[in-house]
Design an enzyme around this catalytic site. Structure first.
Site, short mmCIF file in Angstrom:
data_model
loop_
_atom_site.label_atom_id
_atom_site.label_comp_id
_atom_site.label_asym_id
_atom_site.label_seq_id
_atom_site.Cartn_x
_atom_site.Cartn_y
_atom_site.Cartn_z
N ARG A 51 8.32 79.33 -10.59
CA ARG A 51 9.71 79.23 -10.15
C ARG A 51 10.67 79.83 -11.17
O ARG A 51 11.66 80.47 -10.81
CB ARG A 51 10.06 77.77 -9.85
CG ARG A 51 9.42 77.28 -8.57
CD ARG A 51 9.54 75.79 -8.35
NE ARG A 51 8.94 75.43 -7.07
CZ ARG A 51 8.78 74.19 -6.63
NH1 ARG A 51 9.16 73.17 -7.38
NH2 ARG A 51 8.24 73.97 -5.45
N TYR A 59 9.65 82.29 -1.36
CA TYR A 59 8.39 81.85 -1.98
C TYR A 59 8.62 80.98 -3.21
O TYR A 59 9.72 80.86 -3.72
CB TYR A 59 7.45 83.01 -2.26
CG TYR A 59 7.88 84.14 -3.18
CD1 TYR A 59 8.87 84.03 -4.12
CD2 TYR A 59 7.20 85.37 -3.09
CE1 TYR A 59 9.20 85.08 -4.96
CE2 TYR A 59 7.52 86.43 -3.92
CZ TYR A 59 8.51 86.28 -4.85
OH TYR A 59 8.83 87.32 -5.69
N GLU A 60 7.52 80.35 -3.63
CA GLU A 60 7.52 79.36 -4.74
C GLU A 60 8.48 78.20 -4.47
O GLU A 60 9.14 77.69 -5.37
CB GLU A 60 7.85 80.03 -6.08
CG GLU A 60 7.02 81.24 -6.41
CD GLU A 60 5.52 80.99 -6.31
OE1 GLU A 60 5.10 79.83 -6.27
OE2 GLU A 60 4.77 81.98 -6.26
N GLY A 61 8.54 77.79 -3.22
CA GLY A 61 9.45 76.73 -2.81
C GLY A 61 10.75 77.32 -2.33
O GLY A 61 11.49 77.93 -3.11
#
Length: 564
Positions: A293, A436-438
């Site tokens: 993140r 992406y990545e949350g």
């Protein structure tokens, strides 16, 4: 046509070493004390800037136009990508901040942050390949067995092998509790994985000879939901040299990032090794996810700077109409950089880039302090900063990368919409960073519901008060904004359950308000360091960015007012 992205090593050194006094921070950390040298940091930054500009950036357009190619389960990278990556790891760049005991160089994380921001700006698709290395190394360092560490860490630290993070499945995106991939015991003491993972960046490629997949799956007796997930290491090539039963079924045809293969991977009884304890896979994977993140936040900052560089150069070259402030009738037209509307577009993005960089650099320093400082209280404060800054940087600066790059495209008009200048590629590439990545919505809920409400805003309040002590009272507007946000935190602490439920819809507004407040601190810090920056970009921040903080706070307050 735009030139390849060019990093500014002198400016990065000025801010890291000047505005943040990084050398003094490093001297307090035993593992970094010997590297606490300003000249060494400048040298590393200069070398990194040269590599990025001369080796990686020139491949960006060809990577987008050619793209990664899939055939019969194998992926071919765009021309030049493999050679550039081989040069990258052989030069030692992936090992920059890794511990010397693992074969790394033991340099500060901040230098790695600057490197990856520049790499993302120069060639986002290429940078996807090494982008997960740091997180994979940290995950295995803390959770893998000694045997797995000995076998895989040296080549991951060096970058000779690359890694993936295999989470998502067709029915399980943000809700990992729905993961169905299964692990069964093999006769040889290892495990066998069966299932399909989608959206796997770099799941198959020809950049390296091996790929280490870190995969979330379930044991036969696993409980349902996220608490039933375990983590496995699944190599593309097994220790005996045989190809593992990991099949790349296809790569996605995407809006952007054409040079980075986004793979559908099928595990057909693939041989696997358990990482950490059974049913504790999500906790182990969070080490990797948090690192990812922060890298995505750096992507946002870098991509916005890449778009700004193109638009800024174009605005100086493009001559159209007479600027309204001109009084000389003999001049029929001026460079569009002279037009106030264009100045506002460019100056607004410059303010986001510069303040975001300073906040990211501060977070990098805090990562080292949080791991290494001998004083427990200092470690705790640094860890609290990182916990709060991670969702803010990821969500706010990836959103700004997309919307701000679109504004930069606007400066070029129709020339921005066609491929020649390359800015339309940045807009396409940047869009995925919000997902992406949350997703950014998940980051906002993480900040508000997990990191602010449970303690009544105590940690965030302490952080804001710490920043307030660092900014002179000569910035009254910012101090008023801090008080406004502190007052909102007090209201949040006293909110009833119905009011808290209403806040789900405005969690993104809350995150944005926090981001703008942190930007105000960075604006004050940079303005005190550089008088020219204060007059130009600082003034733009005051006019075009800072006023948003008040109405974002107001939107959250209204959610409280209108709830039962």
């Amino acid at each position: 046509m735009a030139q390849p992205y060019r990093p500014d090593a002198d400016r990065a050194a000025q801010w890291l070493l000047g505005a943040l006094d990084a050398v003094a921070v490093w001297r307090e950390l035993p593992a970094l004390a010997e590297h606490a040298d300003a000249d060494l940091a400048r040298h590393v930054l200069q070398e990194a800037a040269t590599f990025v500009h001369e080796v990686v950036a020139p491949l960006n357009r060809a990577g987008d136009e050619t793209g990664a190619r899939w055939q019969d389960g194998r992926v071919t990278s765009p021309p030049g990508f493999r050679d550039a990556y081989q040069a990258f790891w052989r030069a030692g760049w992936p090992a920059l901040s890794a511990p010397p005991a693992l074969g790394g160089q033991g340099l500060p994380v901040a230098l790695e942050f600057v490197l990856y921001e520049w790499l993302s700006a120069a060639n986002h698709a290429w940078t996807m390949a090494p982008g997960l290395l740091h997180g994979a190394v940290e995950c295995l360092r803390h959770h893998a067995s000694a045997e797995l560490q000995a076998r895989y860490l040296p080549r991951l630290v060096s970058g000779e092998w690359l890694a993936t993070m295999c989470l998502t499945e067709p029915q399980a995106g943000s809700d990992l509790g729905l993961v169905r991939t299964r692990a069964t015991a093999g006769a040889d003491g290892t495990w066998r994985l069966q299932g399909t993972k989608i959206f796997i960046s770099g799941g198959e490629h020809d950049l390296t000879d091996n790929i280490v997949h870190l995969v979330l799956a379930r044991l036969p007796d696993a409980p349902t939901g996220p608490k039933g997930l375990s983590l496995w290491l699944v190599p593309k090539v097994l220790p005996d040299g045989r190809r593992n039963a990991v099949v790349c079924e296809r790569i996605e045809d995407k809006m952007g990032l054409h040079g980075s293969p986004t793979c559908v991977l099928r595990f057909d009884d693939a041989q696997a090794w358990l990482v950490g304890q059974p049913h504790q896979g999500l906790a182990a994977m969070f080490v990797m996810m948090n690192a990812a993140r922060l890298h995505v936040a750096l992507q946002g900052i870098g991509l916005l700077d890449a778009a700004w560089q193109i638009a800024h150069a174009y605005a100086h070259e493009r001559v159209q109409m007479r600027a309204p402030q001109r009084r000389d009738p003999s001049r029929a037209a001026d460079p569009i950089i002279e037009h106030p509307a264009v100045q506002r577009l460019l100056d607004t993005q410059r303010a986001w880039i510069d303040t975001g960089r300073l906040l990211a650099y501060r977070t990098a320093l805090a990562l080292d302090v949080g791991h290494q400082h001998p004083d427990a209280a200092r470690r705790s404060t640094a860890q609290q900063w990182c916990a709060l800054a991670t969702p803010v940087l990821k969500a706010a600066w990836t959103a700004q990368a997309f919307h701000g790059a679109s504004d930069c495209l606007q400066v070029l008009g129709g020339h921005g919409y066609v491929r020649e200048w390359g800015i339309e590629q940045i807009v396409r590439d940047a869009r995925v960073t919000m997902i992406y990545e949350g997703t950014n919505e998940i980051q906002a809920h993480d900040l508000l519901l997990r990191k602010t409400l449970p303690d009544g805003g105590a940690v965030l309040s302490q952080t804001l008060q710490m920043l307030r002590d660092e900014v002179p009272t000569a910035a009254p507007s910012w101090h008023e904004g801090v008080e406004r946000l502190l007052g909102l935190l007090d209201r949040l602490a006293r909110a009833n359950e119905a009011q808290r439920s209403a806040l789900h819809a405005v969690a993104s507004d809350f995150l944005r308000a926090v981001a703008l407040t942190l930007m105000g601190w960075a604006r004050a810090r940079l303005g005190a360091l550089d008088a020219d920056w204060d007059v130009a970009t600082g003034t733009a921040f005051d006019r075009w960015v800072w006023p948003e903080q008040a109405w974002r706070c107001e939107m959250v307050a209204r959610a409280l007012d209108t709830a039962p």
